[in-house]
Design a protein around this motif. Sequence first.
Motif, PDB file in Angstrom:
ATOM      1  N   GLY A  77       0.798  -1.217   0.000  1.00 23.99           N
ATOM      2  CA  GLY A  77       0.000   0.000   0.000  1.00 23.99           C
ATOM      3  C   GLY A  77       0.829   1.265   0.000  1.00 23.99           C
ATOM      4  N   THR A  78       0.297   2.285  -0.635  1.00 28.12           N
ATOM      5  CA  THR A  78       0.884   3.615  -0.636  1.00 28.12           C
ATOM      6  C   THR A  78      -0.190   4.590  -0.172  1.00 28.12           C
ATOM      7  N   PRO A  79       0.111   5.388   0.856  1.00 31.04           N
ATOM      8  CA  PRO A  79      -0.904   6.320   1.352  1.00 31.04           C
ATOM      9  C   PRO A  79      -1.089   7.515   0.424  1.00 31.04           C
ATOM     10  N   VAL A  80      -2.336   7.980   0.304  1.00 28.87           N
ATOM     11  CA  VAL A  80      -2.636   9.186  -0.463  1.00 28.87           C
ATOM     12  C   VAL A  80      -3.573  10.071   0.344  1.00 28.87           C
ATOM     13  N   ASN A  81      -3.434  11.360   0.128  1.00 32.10           N
ATOM     14  CA  ASN A  81      -4.296  12.336   0.767  1.00 32.10           C
ATOM     15  C   ASN A  81      -5.548  12.484  -0.095  1.00 32.10           C
ATOM     16  N   ARG A  82      -6.698  12.114   0.463  1.00 29.84           N
ATOM     17  CA  ARG A  82      -7.932  12.137  -0.310  1.00 29.84           C
ATOM     18  C   ARG A  82      -8.836  13.307   0.060  1.00 29.84           C
ATOM     19  N   THR A  83      -8.263  14.376   0.589  1.00 23.64           N
ATOM     20  CA  THR A  83      -9.082  15.528   0.932  1.00 23.64           C
ATOM     21  C   THR A  83      -9.571  16.203  -0.340  1.00 23.64           C
ATOM     22  N   LYS A  84     -10.634  16.950  -0.212  1.00 28.60           N
ATOM     23  CA  LYS A  84     -11.211  17.615  -1.380  1.00 28.60           C
ATOM     24  C   LYS A  84     -10.265  18.645  -1.993  1.00 28.60           C
ATOM     25  N   SER A  85      -9.353  19.172  -1.182  1.00 25.66           N
ATOM     26  CA  SER A  85      -8.444  20.197  -1.696  1.00 25.66           C
ATOM     27  C   SER A  85      -7.285  19.604  -2.497  1.00 25.66           C
ATOM     28  N   SER A  86      -7.123  18.289  -2.466  1.00 25.28           N
ATOM     29  CA  SER A  86      -6.018  17.702  -3.223  1.00 25.28           C
ATOM     30  C   SER A  86      -6.550  17.016  -4.479  1.00 25.28           C
ATOM     31  N   ASN A  87      -5.749  17.022  -5.518  1.00 18.36           N
ATOM     32  CA  ASN A  87      -6.115  16.363  -6.755  1.00 18.36           C
ATOM     33  C   ASN A  87      -5.482  14.976  -6.738  1.00 18.36           C
ATOM     34  N   LEU A  88      -6.298  13.954  -6.564  1.00 21.51           N
ATOM     35  CA  LEU A  88      -5.800  12.591  -6.416  1.00 21.51           C
ATOM     36  C   LEU A  88      -5.042  12.124  -7.660  1.00 21.51           C
ATOM     37  N   VAL A  89      -5.551  12.449  -8.833  1.00 23.49           N
ATOM     38  CA  VAL A  89      -4.870  12.043 -10.068  1.00 23.49           C
ATOM     39  C   VAL A  89      -3.463  12.627 -10.101  1.00 23.49           C
ATOM     40  N   ASP A  90      -3.335  13.922  -9.845  1.00 24.19           N
ATOM     41  CA  ASP A  90      -2.012  14.556  -9.854  1.00 24.19           C
ATOM     42  C   ASP A  90      -1.104  13.978  -8.779  1.00 24.19           C
ATOM     43  N   SER A  91      -1.675  13.674  -7.603  1.00 21.84           N
ATOM     44  CA  SER A  91      -0.885  13.085  -6.520  1.00 21.84           C
ATOM     45  C   SER A  91      -0.295  11.742  -6.940  1.00 21.84           C
ATOM     46  N   ILE A  92      -1.094  10.933  -7.611  1.00 26.62           N
ATOM     47  CA  ILE A  92      -0.629   9.606  -8.017  1.00 26.62           C
ATOM     48  C   ILE A  92       0.351   9.705  -9.185  1.00 26.62           C
ATOM     49  N   VAL A  93       0.117  10.640 -10.101  1.00 28.91           N
ATOM     50  CA  VAL A  93       1.083  10.860 -11.188  1.00 28.91           C
ATOM     51  C   VAL A  93       2.429  11.235 -10.583  1.00 28.91           C
ATOM     52  N   SER A  94       2.423  12.042  -9.524  1.00 31.35           N
ATOM     53  CA  SER A  94       3.672  12.421  -8.836  1.00 31.35           C
ATOM     54  C   SER A  94       4.373  11.208  -8.243  1.00 31.35           C
ATOM     55  N   ILE A  95       3.597  10.263  -7.703  1.00 35.17           N
ATOM     56  CA  ILE A  95       4.193   9.034  -7.159  1.00 35.17           C
ATOM     57  C   ILE A  95       4.900   8.279  -8.278  1.00 35.17           C
ATOM     58  N   PHE A  96       4.267   8.179  -9.439  1.00 39.14           N
ATOM     59  CA  PHE A  96       4.903   7.512 -10.585  1.00 39.14           C
ATOM     60  C   PHE A  96       6.202   8.218 -10.971  1.00 39.14           C
ATOM     61  N   GLU A  97       6.193   9.551 -10.937  1.00 41.08           N
ATOM     62  CA  GLU A  97       7.387  10.314 -11.314  1.00 41.08           C
ATOM     63  C   GLU A  97       8.508  10.145 -10.295  1.00 41.08           C
TER      64      GLU A  97
END
Length: 185
Positions: A77-97
């Motif tokens: 598992g990898t934790p992600v911030n799922r608050t409304k103020s964060s963009n989940l797609v961009d957060s995960i793309v950053s993890i890939f990068e």
Amino acid sequence: MQAISKFIFTKILGWKVTGSFPKDLKKYIVIGAPHTSWKDFHIAILARNTVGVKINYIAKASLFKPPFGFIFRKLGGTPVNRTKSSNLVDSIVSIFEEKEEFRLALSPEGTRQFTEKWKTGFYYIAKGANVPIVMFAFDFGNKQIKVAEPYYLTDDKENDFNHFLNFYKDIVPAKPELFNNKKLL
């Protein structure tokens, strides 16, 4: 862990894997469907351990706090911030990068309940990270995990989703009444 998982997966549960997860590709999205039962996660973890390819998943960050957070990390598992103020797609793309190797499993349905259409986040993550999609199916009718070759997205979203639909249309989920195999978009 691999030998124990393989024994449970194949000998005790009677499942098999057809196709294979690419070991030479270090980054891709894995979409698993139909996701209709709590059993799917356990079957997927056993299948992943059986084939010996590291595949991660994401979950809300609060699950990774003590005392049980280490279990979710150990299971990939990898934790992600799922608050409304964060963009989940961009957060995960950053993890890939950021990572040299990252294979991410997601359920495009986003729930175990019936859905009229799939969530599209996985699609935009794959586009943003410029990685292929590997489809796998929970085929309870044949007790198999069916794995497809990597699929590289085109500039035609509807065509891409028709490709996904074609792969999943004849799969028998744990609860068939909860899977929409007619239209994904």
